[in-house]
Design an enzyme around this catalytic site. Structure first.
Site: not given
Length: 260
Positions: A90-92
């Site tokens: 998700v962060c990516t």
């Protein structure tokens, strides 16, 4: 009670964030004491970050070098947003999406700075993945916060992880967004669980709303977008609103719309 943070923290910091919490004005009894466990700082009392309060200052290592946060903000609006960890799915996607909106944020005089709970070496390799997968060129700094110093200062932590810190050794950071204005005041906060990605359009929308309100002395209704009608604040009389804006569409004495 005097904070132990600035005195003890340097011994606990490795290659991650080296910072000292410097709140506006002299140190007060509200400064949170920190306990140290396995070399990591955890707050005994969390500072209250209310809307309108000065964003706590800190020094940290980032992918663009060492920063003093208030110096970094300068005379710009700033978005500080946190991520649980490097090399997570998700962060990516989030970092890639924010990187693609660089020009949109610059048009609004907004600086971006991310935070992820890993060291600089990890950040540099992760940025390569972000650029490859999102077909972008990430240019804003990412704070190295392996020891969660900034994360605790800004309360970017999950209670479940704090409760389980004895098992895990350290708490993960959640997805927090802080919109900070040029006077270093916190104007908006958003907090998301680690499982839910943010909406970049909403971040831009609220910045447009805040900046429009500051410039024009108005408020914005539900789902407002640039170009939509705005609301005359109750503190402004209808005659004064007509002098300032021209046509006033009065739905109720307390609900009046104008175009700007």
């Amino acid at each position: 009670m005097t904070s132990l943070f600035t005195r003890a923290a340097p011994r606990a910091l490795g290659s991650g964030a080296r910072l000292s919490a410097r709140r506006a004005g002299p140190r007060s009894a509200r400064s949170p004491p920190f306990h140290f466990q396995r070399g990591l700082a955890t707050p005994a009392e969390q500072p209250r970050l209310r809307l309108g309060s000065v964003a706590p200052n800190f020094k940290a290592k980032t992918t663009h070098g060492d920063i003093d946060f208030h110096d970094f903000i300068g005379n710009s609006w700033t978005i500080l947003f946190s991520h649980p960890a490097d090399f997570t799915p998700v962060c990516t996607t989030e970092l890639g999406a924010f990187a693609k909106l660089k020009n949109e944020f610059e048009k609004r005089n907004v600086k971006m700075i991310g935070l992820s709970a890993n060291d600089l070496g990890s950040h540099e390799k992760w940025i390569e993945d972000i650029n490859e997968l999102s077909k972008t060129n990430l240019q804003f700094p990412i704070i190295a916060d392996a020891e969660r110093q900034v994360a605790f200062l800004y309360d970017m932590v999950d209670q479940q992880d704090l409760d389980n810190i004895d098992e895990k050794g350290i708490a993960f950071t959640i997805r927090s967004v802080f919109v900070i204005d040029p006077s270093k005041k916190i104007r908006l906060t958003m907090m998301y669980p680690a499982s839910t990605g943010r909406n970049t359009s909403e971040v831009l929308r609220v910045i447009d709303s805040l900046q429009t309100g500051d410039k024009k002395g108005v408020t914005t209704p539900i789902d407002w977008q640039v170009g939509d009608d705005v609301i005359v604040p109750p503190s402004v009389s209808t005659p004064d609103a007509k002098k300032k804006f021209g046509d006033v569409r009065e739905m109720k004495p307390y609900l009046r719309f104008v175009k700007i």
